[in-house]
Motif scaffolding. Structure first.
Motif, mmCIF file in Angstrom:
data_model
loop_
_atom_site.group_PDB
_atom_site.id
_atom_site.type_symbol
_atom_site.label_atom_id
_atom_site.label_comp_id
_atom_site.label_asym_id
_atom_site.label_seq_id
_atom_site.Cartn_x
_atom_site.Cartn_y
_atom_site.Cartn_z
ATOM 1 N N ARG A 116 -7.154 3.341 0.769
ATOM 2 C CA ARG A 116 -6.876 1.910 0.969
ATOM 3 C C ARG A 116 -6.502 1.642 2.425
ATOM 4 O O ARG A 116 -6.898 0.636 2.995
ATOM 5 C CB ARG A 116 -5.747 1.455 0.048
ATOM 6 C CG ARG A 116 -6.175 1.323 -1.409
ATOM 7 C CD ARG A 116 -5.050 0.835 -2.273
ATOM 8 N NE ARG A 116 -4.646 -0.546 -1.968
ATOM 9 C CZ ARG A 116 -3.586 -1.137 -2.507
ATOM 10 N NH1 ARG A 116 -2.832 -0.485 -3.356
ATOM 11 N NH2 ARG A 116 -3.310 -2.390 -2.195
ATOM 12 N N LEU A 117 -5.726 2.555 3.004
ATOM 13 C CA LEU A 117 -5.312 2.378 4.393
ATOM 14 C C LEU A 117 -6.487 2.450 5.356
ATOM 15 O O LEU A 117 -6.519 1.752 6.361
ATOM 16 C CB LEU A 117 -4.285 3.450 4.770
ATOM 17 C CG LEU A 117 -2.831 3.108 4.521
ATOM 18 C CD1 LEU A 117 -1.959 4.312 4.793
ATOM 19 C CD2 LEU A 117 -2.400 1.952 5.418
ATOM 20 N N VAL A 174 0.841 -1.211 0.000
ATOM 21 C CA VAL A 174 0.000 0.000 0.000
ATOM 22 C C VAL A 174 0.868 1.250 0.000
ATOM 23 O O VAL A 174 0.598 2.219 -0.717
ATOM 24 C CB VAL A 174 -0.930 0.025 1.238
ATOM 25 C CG1 VAL A 174 -1.841 1.240 1.195
ATOM 26 C CG2 VAL A 174 -1.751 -1.244 1.295
ATOM 27 N N GLN A 220 -4.036 5.996 -1.862
ATOM 28 C CA GLN A 220 -3.333 5.167 -0.885
ATOM 29 C C GLN A 220 -3.971 5.330 0.489
ATOM 30 O O GLN A 220 -4.121 4.370 1.243
ATOM 31 C CB GLN A 220 -1.853 5.559 -0.815
ATOM 32 C CG GLN A 220 -1.051 5.148 -2.029
ATOM 33 C CD GLN A 220 0.362 5.677 -1.945
ATOM 34 O OE1 GLN A 220 0.599 6.860 -2.159
ATOM 35 N NE2 GLN A 220 1.305 4.816 -1.622
#
Lengths: 110, 572
Positions: free
Chosen positions: B129-130, B97, B126
């Motif tokens: 996604r985290l 990621v 990103q």
């Protein structure tokens, strides 16, 4: 009279408690709205960056030439026509005065 | 049925109650009085959160409002190594990621520290996604990141901002005090779940964002300039190239291009050599382009007229134990032809006729040897020695563009003075500073520096420089349909190893303006170390033509060739 005084006292206490509870509730609401605003601002900024990147001249030139088959105008293909001073529609047609570029292409092509 | 309590029992109950109240009272005094200070600090620590807020950095837009630099909040990821059970597992999980190697992440997470950055200012995607994979010991904070949505376009003017948002180069650095947002530390109240409640003062405003800058640059002209310069540098296998487009009547910069370019979004791997604005920082020996200004001085001082006859010494003249050569053997020619043919001998004779003091005065008048004071950082003043330090050959050398160091911005400003009827303007790149609401806080107006030569002299020199393009060395700068005035230059570079002029390293340049009868553009093209043919008229003049043609069309400037509409319609 005493009952009335007790009732008023209770009302004041209730109002005080209600006010404090409502302040907390409104505080949470404000925080939620602030968070929403921040998220929307982030989305707006992200879209602005994407829009600016997509409208970059080199990208537009690339799309125009590679996908749409467009090219720069050749010598003489750009014709400047002065607009009417009175703001009326169409150019001020006076062939002797209007300065336009020669429309001949190199090599005698037209 | 229980009977009334005996007196003894009542005392017992009372005593118990008193003991109970006594304990409560003791605890109360302990908490509220004896431990008050300590507990207040503890409570504040739990209830309050101190955050550092910073207003967004101001935007930078071109003269038509096109976005060139802006800020966006993006995620940064940190780790708390002391709170992690398995750094290796966490590193493996995060690596795809964060786009950071597992080894690098694991090394950071094994440090004996309470806080460590894992990745800063990542892409928004990103961060999203985290958010979907929360884990203990890993946190995300939002930080402002500078974005340059047009990539390398105008990079040498814009410069860039550092990781902490401070301007490090270009306009970003020069206008740092305006661009950066207000910084403020504020204390927020939070509840047991960590949510912010009762933000201190509901009416408290967010920190003010920085001011925005409006540049004089035109994004389209900049694109045309960069594209044509890049192609010319590639074609000539040159080391680098510089081009500036200026509005001679105002001094407003319309475009400034350096090749090779760089992407300000990714400067970490690049060095100063790549992002330096050579148009301002690098002085070079201009060669024959200097003859345009020597000519202006000579005509203003009535030392020469366009028709004054000058002997070309058949291409070879001895001076101060050295020999000056011309690339073309000339006999008797007019002064106008001296400039048009770019005769070194003719220029040297002109300089000598002027004398060192007058020559020096005009060099200073045109702005050589001093900063133009353009609102960009790192400008060099160039090199013009004082006449008392000149050698026996200096007047001749300077007259043909040697023994003098100029920057491209000085050179284009100086030719702008000729185009502007003899008046030197101060170049500038920021036209307005606006606040977050779009109100204009400061506006830059064209600023006259001084009159260098009379309008008559400027007209005469313009006619001579038109001859350079129509009959001289600058033929390839001719823009069909427009009158062009300019001067070519081909200068030998000094070889760093020998200290002498190199036989293989040159700087080819062309400086001029168009249309000559109503100047809209003053331009300079400098090609550094072109391979093969290095003449300014060969490597730089064609760039001038291509840029000039497209920009004049873009600006809607009418051509000088009047043709009846009937002809135009025949062509359809």
């Amino acid at each position: 009279m005493r009952i009335l005084a007790v009732f008023v006292g209770l009302c004041l206490v209730f109002m005080f408690v209600w006010e404090r509870v409502d302040m907390v509730r409104v505080g949470y609401q404000i925080e939620r709205l602030k968070h929403d605003r921040v998220m929307l601002q982030r989305e707006r900024d992200e879209l602005q960056v994407k829009f600016s990147a997509l409208s970059a001249p080199d990208r537009i030139a690339k799309v125009a030439s590679e996908k749409l088959g467009m090219g720069l105008p050749q010598q003489g293909q750009v014709i400047m026509v002065q607009s009417r001073p009175d703001g009326g529609p169409g150019p001020q047609v006076a062939p002797g005065e209007v300065r336009v570029a020669k429309n001949d292409l190199p090599g005698g092509r037209r | 049925m229980a009977g009334p309590l005996s007196r003894g029992r009542r005392y017992v109950v009372l005593l118990l109650l008193l003991c109970g109240f006594g304990v409560v009272l003791f605890r109360l005094v302990t908490l509220q009085v004896l431990q008050a200070a300590e507990l207040t600090v503890k409570a504040d620590r739990q209830h309050q959160k101190t955050v550092s807020l910073e207003g967004a950095r101001g935007t930078i837009i071109d003269r038509h409002g096109k976005m060139l630099a802006m800020n966006m909040e993006v995620p940064s990821v940190f780790g708390v190594p002391t709170a992690l059970d398995s750094p290796a597992k966490t590193a493996r999980y995060l690596s795809p990621v964060l786009h950071v190697s597992t080894g690098e992440l694991e090394r950071k997470l094994r440090q004996d520290r309470g806080f460590v950055w894992l990745a800063r200012k990542m892409d928004p995607e990103q961060g999203r996604r985290l958010e979907r994979m929360p884990m203990d010991g890993i946190g995300v904070v939002m930080e402002g990141r500078r974005f340059y949505p047009k990539g390398p376009l105008l990079s040498h003017v814009l410069g860039f901002a550092g990781m902490d948002g401070e301007g490090l180069e270009g306009v970003e650095r020069r206008y740092e005090s305006h661009l950066h947002g207000e910084k403020r530390v504020t204390v927020l109240q939070r509840d047991a779940l960590g949510r912010t409640v009762f933000p201190k003062g509901l009416a408290e405003q967010n920190p003010a964002p920085g001011h925005s800058l409006v540049l004089t640059i035109d994004e389209v002209i900049q694109y045309i300039t960069e594209k044509e310069l890049e192609e010319a540098v590639t074609r000539a296998h040159a080391k680098s190239g510089t081009m500036i487009v200026l509005d001679p009547q105002t001094g407003a910069l319309l475009a400034l291009a350096i090749s090779p370019r760089f992407d300000p979004n990714a400067v970490a791997a690049l060095g100063p050599d790549r992002w330096r604005n050579r148009a301002l920082t690098d002085a070079y020996e201009p060669g024959s382009t200097m003859k345009a200004f020597v000519a202006a001085a000579a005509i203003e001082e009535r030392v020469m007229t366009p028709t004054t006859m000058v002997f070309g010494e058949n291409g070879r003249m001895a001076i101060a134990n050295t020999v000056i050569h011309d690339h073309e053997k000339l006999g008797w020619v007019t002064f106008a032809q001296v400039i048009q043919k770019s005769s070194n001998i003719g220029a040297a004779k002109t300089g000598m006729a002027l004398g060192d003091q007058r020559l020096y005065r005009y060099l200073q008048g045109f702005g050589f040897g001093q900063r133009t004071e353009i609102d960009l950082p790192g400008e060099a003043g160039g090199l013009v020695k004082n006449p008392r330090d000149w050698g026996r050959r200096s007047v001749a050398s300077i007259s043909m563009g040697q023994e003098i160091g100029v920057t491209p911005i000085q050179m284009v400003s100086a030719i702008g003075a000729i185009a502007n009827g003899g008046v030197l303007m101060k170049p500038y790149v920021v036209s307005e500073i606006r606040d977050a609401q779009g109100r204009v806080l400061k506006q830059t107006f064209p600023q006259v520096k001084r009159r260098v030569v009379s309008p008559e002299t400027a007209r005469t020199v313009t006619t001579i420089l038109e001859g350079v393009v129509t009959d001289g060395t600058g033929g390839k700068a001719a823009i069909p349909g427009f009158r062009v005035a300019g001067k070519t230059g081909t200068a030998q570079k000094i070889d760093a190893r020998t200290g002498a002029y190199s036989a293989t390293q040159f700087v080819g340049s062309f400086v001029g303006f168009a249309p000559a009868d109503n100047p809209r553009l003053a331009m300079i093209v400098v090609i550094d170390e072109p391979q093969g043919e290095a003449w300014g008229g060969t490597v730089a003049a064609p760039v001038f033509r291509r840029v000039g043609e497209q920009v004049l069309n873009y600006l809607g400037v009418s051509s000088n060739e009047p043709v009846k509409l009937a002809m135009a319609s025949e062509g359809r």
